[in-house]
Design a protein around this motif. Structure first.
Motif, mmCIF file in Angstrom:
data_model
loop_
_atom_site.group_PDB
_atom_site.id
_atom_site.type_symbol
_atom_site.label_atom_id
_atom_site.label_comp_id
_atom_site.label_asym_id
_atom_site.label_seq_id
_atom_site.Cartn_x
_atom_site.Cartn_y
_atom_site.Cartn_z
ATOM 1 N N VAL A 200 0.626 -1.110 0.147
ATOM 2 C CA VAL A 200 0.041 -0.068 0.086
ATOM 3 C C VAL A 200 1.051 1.335 -0.022
ATOM 4 O O VAL A 200 0.670 2.302 -0.783
ATOM 5 C CB VAL A 200 -0.902 0.061 1.191
ATOM 6 N N TRP A 203 2.697 1.486 -3.299
ATOM 7 C CA TRP A 203 1.794 1.649 -4.559
ATOM 8 C C TRP A 203 1.211 3.037 -4.589
ATOM 9 O O TRP A 203 1.185 3.530 -5.685
ATOM 10 C CB TRP A 203 0.632 0.702 -4.360
ATOM 11 N N ASN A 204 1.208 3.541 -3.458
ATOM 12 C CA ASN A 204 0.564 4.971 -3.465
ATOM 13 C C ASN A 204 1.538 6.188 -3.234
ATOM 14 O O ASN A 204 1.284 7.261 -3.073
ATOM 15 C CB ASN A 204 -0.243 5.188 -2.147
ATOM 16 N N MET A 250 -5.126 -2.701 -5.017
ATOM 17 C CA MET A 250 -4.942 -2.812 -3.452
ATOM 18 C C MET A 250 -6.195 -3.483 -3.052
ATOM 19 O O MET A 250 -5.892 -4.345 -2.126
ATOM 20 C CB MET A 250 -4.865 -1.259 -2.802
#
Length: 272
Positions: A200, A203-204, A250
């Protein structure tokens, strides 16, 4: 007692509403046209139109952005788990004084905000000729997140039964064999929980891709979404359609790793 129970349930419901309401607004807006959005920003869409999603993939190389994000995220998480797993195992197997000292040094790394290191990191990457490189982004992100991964995995490693490791030592197994044959299988739920958490974050991540990447062919998804913001007008429905598409991996990951994530979190909290 009953009043406290009802109060607790009410707080949980309010918290759920605070979490779910913005998500529904994002989802509903992604199906609106731009005039519908400005006419009723918080209202329901008049119809389920997939125009924003179609235009998203037709107007932007979204598949290339997906490939970049997947490559960076999977490579970073894999490198992170391998490195942090070895370090966490070494800390848990070291003597109390050496282990606590090493663990304290990594814990101190959590106190240093990554924004402080932006200028020296960029200077180092530029001197190495790694600017606009996904490899540099993977290495930098792995180094920045290493203290966090070590902090999480060390707590898990310390919950491993010492009797099993001692039995392996008696049978003549070395540290590497103990790590790969005993520690890793027993720590699978913990590694899955850490992997989901790191996934998470990576990815963000927007900070380091913005710092290190410049070519359009190297953009990750969060960085690519910034291109939907114009100088004077922003296409918010299409931007939020991109947010929905970006969030889908996600959601799938959490569904697949939910059992491991919960079991790893509970085991760490109960045994820590």
């Amino acid at each position: 007692m009953m009043t406290l129970k009802w109060l607790g349930n009410l707080l949980v419901i309010l918290f759920a509403i605070l979490i779910i309401a913005p998500l529904l607004i994002v989802l509903f807006t992604s199906f609106k046209t731009t005039p519908q959005f400005y006419a009723s920003p918080l209202g329901f869409p008049e119809s389920l139109s997939f125009h924003n999603f179609i235009a998203l993939f037709e107007g932007q190389p979204m598949l290339a952005y997906f490939r970049n994000s997947i490559a960076v995220t999977l490579s970073t998480v894999a490198l992170e788990l391998l490195t942090a797993g070895c370090i966490a195992y070494a800390i848990s197997r070291s003597g109390k004084r050496i282990g606590n000292l090493a663990f304290g040094l990594f814990a101190l790394g959590l106190m240093v905000p990554s924004q402080i290191n932006m200028i020296p990191i960029y200077a180092m990457i530029r001197s190495l000729g790694w600017t606009n490189s996904l490899t540099a982004l993977i290495v930098v992100t792995s180094a920045v997140l290493l203290p966090l991964a070590v902090f999480m995995l060390t707590g898990f490693m310390k919950t491993l039964p010492k009797e099993i490791l001692e039995a392996g030592e008696i049978d003549g197994a070395g540290e590497w064999r103990l790590f790969t044959r005993i520690a890793l299988p027993l720590s699978a739920p913990y590694f899955a929980a850490t992997a989901a958490f790191l996934f998470v974050i990576v990815w963000n991540d927007l900070l380091f891709p913005m710092l290190l990447l410049s070519g359009k062919d190297k953009l990750t998804l969060p960085l690519a979404l910034l291109s939907f913001r114009g100088e004077y007008v922003s296409n918010y429905p299409q931007l939020l359609a991109g947010v929905v598409v970006t969030a889908l991996p996600m959601i799938v990951l959490f569904v697949l790793l939910q059992r491991y994530f919960i079991s790893g979190a509970l085991a760490g909290s109960l045994k820590g």
